[in-house]
Design an enzyme around this catalytic site. Structure first.
Site, mmCIF file in Angstrom:
data_model
loop_
_atom_site.group_PDB
_atom_site.id
_atom_site.type_symbol
_atom_site.label_atom_id
_atom_site.label_comp_id
_atom_site.label_asym_id
_atom_site.label_seq_id
_atom_site.Cartn_x
_atom_site.Cartn_y
_atom_site.Cartn_z
ATOM 1 C CE1 TYR A 1 -3.933 -2.198 0.411
ATOM 2 C CE2 TYR A 1 -2.503 -3.394 1.915
ATOM 3 C CZ TYR A 1 -3.641 -3.332 1.150
ATOM 4 O OH TYR A 1 -4.503 -4.406 1.114
ATOM 5 C CG ASN B 1 -10.601 -3.271 -7.998
ATOM 6 O OD1 ASN B 1 -11.121 -2.791 -8.993
ATOM 7 N ND2 ASN B 1 -9.822 -4.336 -8.043
ATOM 8 C CB CYS C 1 -7.420 -5.058 -5.587
ATOM 9 S SG CYS C 1 -8.811 -6.185 -5.761
ATOM 10 C CG HIS C 2 -5.038 -10.622 -7.013
ATOM 11 N ND1 HIS C 2 -5.748 -10.103 -8.089
ATOM 12 C CD2 HIS C 2 -3.990 -11.288 -7.540
ATOM 13 C CE1 HIS C 2 -5.151 -10.465 -9.218
ATOM 14 N NE2 HIS C 2 -4.079 -11.179 -8.905
ATOM 15 C CD GLU D 1 -1.661 -12.722 -10.824
ATOM 16 O OE1 GLU D 1 -0.743 -11.972 -10.413
ATOM 17 O OE2 GLU D 1 -2.778 -12.277 -11.154
#
Length: 160
Positions: A96, A119, A127-128, A154
């Site tokens: 953040y 979001n 946002c993850h 990912e």
């Protein structure tokens, strides 16, 4: 005019909402800040062909960056945070504080977190990929378990 469809995914059903034919929301089951179903408009799969194709390619590990037109409603600050989210590469994370600094306001990490939580198009606006300053998982509208699964996916560490 709003329309919606539901797509089965490895992370549970995803509700896609279009506003005037453009993707404006993507919600997971039990997602925080998910509005009532009746606000999604009529069920109509037609506006979602490209979004569904890209999401299916993403889940098949064939797509790393979405190229969809999005209709994002939010304050100017929220939209600036969401633009920063779109710049986080696939398989990477940012804190953040990193996002606040990128916005030119290093003291705004809490405000960034609040905007991140609002979001409207999760997964596509990633946002993850935002974590705490020490790398720990922190809030995620779809739940921390789902966030960890998306990050692992990912990074190639786990398949669904």
């Amino acid at each position: 005019m709003k329309q919606h469809t539901v797509l089965d995914s490895p992370y549970g059903p995803l509700t896609l909402v279009a506003t005037d034919g453009i993707l404006s929301n993507l919600y997971m089951t039990d997602q925080r800040h998910r509005p009532a179903q009746e606000t999604f408009g009529v069920r109509d799969d037609r506006p979602f062909g490209e979004a569904i194709d890209q999401l299916e390619a993403y889940f098949a590990s064939e797509l790393k960056e979405f190229t969809l037109e999005l209709h994002l409603h939010g304050t100017p600050f929220q939209r600036s945070v969401w633009e920063q989210l779109l710049r986080i590469p696939y398989g990477e994370t940012r804190s953040y504080g990193d996002l606040a600094a990128a916005l030119g306001n290093p003291g705004a990490s809490r405000a960034v977190g609040l905007a991140n939580g609002k979001n409207p198009v999760s997964i596509i606006v990633p946002c993850h990929r935002v974590v705490g300053s020490n790398g720990s998982l922190t809030g995620y509208g779809g739940g921390l378990e789902r966030k960890q699964r998306l990050l692992d996916f990912e990074r190639g560490a786990a398949l669904f």
